[in-house]
Motif scaffolding. Structure first.
Motif, PDB file in Angstrom:
ATOM      1  N   ARG A   1      30.413  32.565  46.888  1.00 50.78           N
ATOM      2  CA  ARG A   1      30.283  33.774  46.538  1.00 50.78           C
ATOM      3  C   ARG A   1      31.455  34.442  45.743  1.00 50.78           C
ATOM      4  NH1 ARG A   1      28.144  37.216  51.125  1.00 50.78           N
ATOM      5  NH2 ARG A   1      28.465  38.822  49.752  1.00 50.78           N
ATOM      6  N   LEU A   2      32.540  33.376  45.476  1.00 50.36           N
ATOM      7  CA  LEU A   2      33.731  34.179  44.722  1.00 50.36           C
ATOM      8  C   LEU A   2      33.304  34.363  43.505  1.00 50.36           C
ATOM      9  CD1 LEU A   2      36.584  31.930  46.191  1.00 50.36           C
ATOM     10  CD2 LEU A   2      36.501  34.359  46.578  1.00 50.36           C
ATOM     11  N   VAL A   3      33.761  35.386  42.770  1.00 50.20           N
ATOM     12  CA  VAL A   3      33.340  35.389  41.367  1.00 50.20           C
ATOM     13  C   VAL A   3      34.865  35.529  40.496  1.00 50.20           C
ATOM     14  CG1 VAL A   3      31.270  36.543  41.511  1.00 50.20           C
ATOM     15  CG2 VAL A   3      33.592  38.097  41.529  1.00 50.20           C
ATOM     16  N   TYR A   4      35.831  35.508  41.154  1.00 50.26           N
ATOM     17  CA  TYR A   4      37.180  35.629  40.425  1.00 50.26           C
ATOM     18  C   TYR A   4      38.400  35.455  41.220  1.00 50.26           C
ATOM     19  CZ  TYR A   4      40.295  36.537  36.525  1.00 50.26           C
ATOM     20  OH  TYR A   4      40.984  36.268  35.564  1.00 50.26           O
ATOM     21  N   VAL A   5      39.250  34.599  40.707  1.00 48.93           N
ATOM     22  CA  VAL A   5      40.413  34.435  41.635  1.00 48.93           C
ATOM     23  C   VAL A   5      41.532  34.634  40.633  1.00 48.93           C
ATOM     24  CG1 VAL A   5      41.677  32.685  42.824  1.00 48.93           C
ATOM     25  CG2 VAL A   5      39.079  32.776  43.216  1.00 48.93           C
ATOM     26  N   ALA A   6      42.629  35.168  40.854  1.00 44.66           N
ATOM     27  CA  ALA A   6      43.632  35.383  40.117  1.00 44.66           C
ATOM     28  C   ALA A   6      45.021  35.125  40.808  1.00 44.66           C
ATOM     29  CB  ALA A   6      43.785  36.840  39.591  1.00 44.66           C
ATOM     30  N   PRO A   7      45.932  34.259  40.332  1.00 45.79           N
ATOM     31  CA  PRO A   7      47.107  33.958  40.951  1.00 45.79           C
ATOM     32  C   PRO A   7      48.129  35.298  41.185  1.00 45.79           C
ATOM     33  CG  PRO A   7      47.088  33.035  38.778  1.00 45.79           C
ATOM     34  CD  PRO A   7      45.876  33.786  39.062  1.00 45.79           C
ATOM     35  N   GLU A   8      48.955  35.403  42.210  1.00 48.58           N
ATOM     36  CA  GLU A   8      49.840  36.342  42.128  1.00 48.58           C
ATOM     37  C   GLU A   8      51.074  35.862  42.874  1.00 48.58           C
ATOM     38  OE1 GLU A   8      50.241  40.878  43.949  1.00 48.58           O
ATOM     39  OE2 GLU A   8      48.695  39.679  44.874  1.00 48.58           O
TER      40      GLU A   8
ATOM     41  N   LYS B   1      54.134  33.188  43.571  1.00 46.23           N
ATOM     42  CA  LYS B   1      54.138  31.632  43.665  1.00 46.23           C
ATOM     43  C   LYS B   1      53.136  31.010  44.314  1.00 46.23           C
ATOM     44  CE  LYS B   1      57.319  28.032  45.039  1.00 46.23           C
ATOM     45  NZ  LYS B   1      58.600  27.723  45.666  1.00 46.23           N
ATOM     46  N   HIS B   2      52.715  31.621  45.515  1.00 42.16           N
ATOM     47  CA  HIS B   2      51.778  31.117  46.416  1.00 42.16           C
ATOM     48  C   HIS B   2      50.664  32.135  46.836  1.00 42.16           C
ATOM     49  CE1 HIS B   2      53.725  27.382  46.769  1.00 42.16           C
ATOM     50  NE2 HIS B   2      54.862  27.931  47.220  1.00 42.16           N
ATOM     51  N   GLY B   3      50.603  33.225  46.160  1.00 45.01           N
ATOM     52  CA  GLY B   3      49.636  34.226  46.440  1.00 45.01           C
ATOM     53  C   GLY B   3      48.457  34.234  45.658  1.00 45.01           C
ATOM     54  N   PHE B   4      47.261  34.847  45.893  1.00 44.99           N
ATOM     55  CA  PHE B   4      46.196  35.022  44.898  1.00 44.99           C
ATOM     56  C   PHE B   4      45.332  36.176  45.264  1.00 44.99           C
ATOM     57  CE2 PHE B   4      44.464  32.123  48.034  1.00 44.99           C
ATOM     58  CZ  PHE B   4      43.073  32.579  48.317  1.00 44.99           C
ATOM     59  N   ARG B   5      44.499  36.819  44.579  1.00 49.12           N
ATOM     60  CA  ARG B   5      43.728  37.891  44.754  1.00 49.12           C
ATOM     61  C   ARG B   5      42.081  37.259  44.223  1.00 49.12           C
ATOM     62  NH1 ARG B   5      46.618  43.446  43.758  1.00 49.12           N
ATOM     63  NH2 ARG B   5      48.652  43.238  44.817  1.00 49.12           N
ATOM     64  N   ALA B   6      41.315  37.651  45.295  1.00 48.64           N
ATOM     65  CA  ALA B   6      39.803  36.849  44.993  1.00 48.64           C
ATOM     66  C   ALA B   6      38.890  38.049  45.052  1.00 48.64           C
ATOM     67  CB  ALA B   6      39.921  35.773  45.842  1.00 48.64           C
ATOM     68  N   ILE B   7      38.090  37.934  44.008  1.00 50.87           N
ATOM     69  CA  ILE B   7      36.868  39.110  44.240  1.00 50.87           C
ATOM     70  C   ILE B   7      35.514  38.390  44.665  1.00 50.87           C
ATOM     71  CG2 ILE B   7      35.608  40.679  43.101  1.00 50.87           C
ATOM     72  CD1 ILE B   7      38.010  40.797  41.195  1.00 50.87           C
ATOM     73  N   PHE B   8      34.919  39.104  45.516  1.00 48.72           N
ATOM     74  CA  PHE B   8      33.530  38.265  45.926  1.00 48.72           C
ATOM     75  C   PHE B   8      32.421  38.942  45.199  1.00 48.72           C
ATOM     76  CE2 PHE B   8      36.272  36.832  49.405  1.00 48.72           C
ATOM     77  CZ  PHE B   8      35.508  35.654  49.528  1.00 48.72           C
ATOM     78  N   ASP B   9      31.287  38.590  45.245  1.00 49.41           N
ATOM     79  CA  ASP B   9      30.065  39.133  44.444  1.00 49.41           C
ATOM     80  C   ASP B   9      29.600  40.419  45.110  1.00 49.41           C
ATOM     81  OD1 ASP B   9      28.706  38.276  46.702  1.00 49.41           O
ATOM     82  OD2 ASP B   9      27.403  36.848  45.882  1.00 49.41           O
ATOM     83  N   ASP B  10      30.089  40.884  46.102  1.00 52.60           N
ATOM     84  CA  ASP B  10      29.862  42.161  46.781  1.00 52.60           C
ATOM     85  C   ASP B  10      30.928  43.122  46.561  1.00 52.60           C
ATOM     86  OD1 ASP B  10      31.438  41.283  48.413  1.00 52.60           O
ATOM     87  OD2 ASP B  10      30.328  41.550  50.165  1.00 52.60           O
ATOM     88  N   GLY B  11      31.992  42.584  45.585  1.00 48.54           N
ATOM     89  CA  GLY B  11      33.333  43.504  45.407  1.00 48.54           C
ATOM     90  C   GLY B  11      34.093  43.514  46.491  1.00 48.54           C
ATOM     91  N   HIS B  12      33.817  42.627  47.535  1.00 49.87           N
ATOM     92  CA  HIS B  12      34.953  42.492  48.608  1.00 49.87           C
ATOM     93  C   HIS B  12      36.279  41.738  48.085  1.00 49.87           C
ATOM     94  CE1 HIS B  12      36.811  42.672  52.677  1.00 49.87           C
ATOM     95  NE2 HIS B  12      36.795  41.256  52.555  1.00 49.87           N
ATOM     96  N   LEU B  13      37.437  42.246  48.538  1.00 49.82           N
ATOM     97  CA  LEU B  13      38.650  41.599  47.941  1.00 49.82           C
ATOM     98  C   LEU B  13      39.263  40.871  49.297  1.00 49.82           C
ATOM     99  CD1 LEU B  13      39.998  44.729  45.947  1.00 49.82           C
ATOM    100  CD2 LEU B  13      38.450  42.884  45.093  1.00 49.82           C
ATOM    101  N   VAL B  14      39.902  39.713  48.794  1.00 47.76           N
ATOM    102  CA  VAL B  14      40.924  39.302  49.707  1.00 47.76           C
ATOM    103  C   VAL B  14      42.208  39.093  48.929  1.00 47.76           C
ATOM    104  CG1 VAL B  14      39.304  38.045  51.311  1.00 47.76           C
ATOM    105  CG2 VAL B  14      40.270  36.668  49.239  1.00 47.76           C
ATOM    106  N   GLU B  15      43.652  39.147  49.768  1.00 48.00           N
ATOM    107  CA  GLU B  15      44.748  39.205  49.041  1.00 48.00           C
ATOM    108  C   GLU B  15      45.659  38.194  49.805  1.00 48.00           C
ATOM    109  OE1 GLU B  15      46.332  43.006  47.084  1.00 48.00           O
ATOM    110  OE2 GLU B  15      44.590  43.492  47.967  1.00 48.00           O
ATOM    111  N   PRO B  16      45.486  37.190  49.926  1.00 47.07           N
ATOM    112  CA  PRO B  16      46.220  36.211  50.989  1.00 47.07           C
ATOM    113  C   PRO B  16      47.539  35.685  50.364  1.00 47.07           C
ATOM    114  CG  PRO B  16      43.993  35.205  50.368  1.00 47.07           C
ATOM    115  CD  PRO B  16      44.257  36.182  49.052  1.00 47.07           C
TER     116      PRO B  16
END
Length: 271
Positions: free
Chosen positions: A71-78, A80-95
């Motif tokens: 259900r991921l709709v977008y992943v943006a690198p942040e 060296k080893h991080g990223f921010r990802a957006i799910f189709d319901d708008g939920h965010l993860v920032e690992p």
């Protein structure tokens, strides 16, 4: 997400990573850690994934370990080893996915260990202690300097006709450094909620009266707002901060006042 959905996502994430022998640790951060406060419907999932040396790139290349990865709709690198990802319901993860050798480069305040295979918890505890010491020993001169310079630059740019840039310098860049100073010197009403890495977080609960004033200033024109920010900073910090730079404050105030007087005469053309 409601709290039940949020915790279900956390549990699924921990289970997915526990099944991967390359993963040595999972560290929940911020509201995901559920230390001092619980997640709410606006909370994101912030966490560190600690891997065996060299394994982090493979996990970054294949995100199937994330719950509902389909259900991921977008992943943006942040970084060296991080990223921010957006799910189709708008939920965010920032690992941040990093190997055990890179862990010492991070800063951390609130955390909870969800997976620990190689004494990662001990190292994270030491890292949190060091981060707290570094936050308390921040250099006032940097924040005062950036506060004053950004006000001076912002007022001038706004007066010149660079309205967007002027707004950013006064209402974002300068305000951020002032908030850091205020959080360092004012007495919070709920000290357990303090975030020394991001002092603007929960500022309204920590310093409610000042927060109301800052919110009002944010809605003023930049030059007027810059004068109000100088007044607020001088009132709250002059008697608390060692070596408060009164002459620098006055110099910047005069510069902003010149921009204010010029503003009354009409807009200037951008060179």
């Amino acid at each position: 997400m409601d709290l039940t959905e949020f915790r279900s996502f956390t549990d699924a994430l921990a289970a997915n990573l526990a099944a991967d022998a390359r993963v040595l640790g999972l560290v929940a951060l911020g509201s995901m850690a559920e230390i001092d406060y619980a997640p709410d419907r606006w909370s994101d999932h912030d966490f560190f994934v600690v891997t065996k040396p060299g394994a982090q790139e493979a996990l970054l290349a294949d995100l199937s370990w994330l719950p509902h990865s389909d259900r991921l709709v977008y992943v943006a690198p942040e970084g060296k080893h991080g990223f921010r990802a957006i799910f189709d319901d708008g939920h965010l993860v920032e690992p941040v996915v990093l190997d055990s050798d890179e862990l010492e480069t991070m800063r951390i305040i609130r955390y909870r260990m969800l997976l620990d295979r190689a004494d990662i918890g001990e190292r994270v505890a030491a890292l949190a202690a060091r981060s707290a010491v570094e936050s308390r020993s921040a250099d006032d001169r940097v924040d005062i300097g950036m506060f004053l310079v950004n006000l001076a630059v912002g007022a001038g740019r706004y007066r010149r006709g660079e309205r967007l840039s002027g707004q950013l310098f006064v209402k974002s860049y300068a305000s951020e450094h002032l908030v850091r100073l205020l959080a360092r010197y004012l007495t919070p009403e709920q000290p357990e909620l303090m975030d020394t890495l991001a002092p603007s977080r929960r500022f309204e609960l920590l310093f409610p009266a000042v927060a109301v004033e800052l919110d009002e200033i944010e809605n003023l024109p930049p030059v007027t707002g810059a004068l109000r920010l100088l007044d607020l900073a001088e009132r709250e910090l002059a008697g608390r901060m060692p070596d408060f730079p009164a002459r620098a404050f006055e110099a910047v105030r005069q510069r902003v006042l010149r921009a204010a007087v010029s503003d009354l005469a009409g807009p200037a053309a951008t060179p």
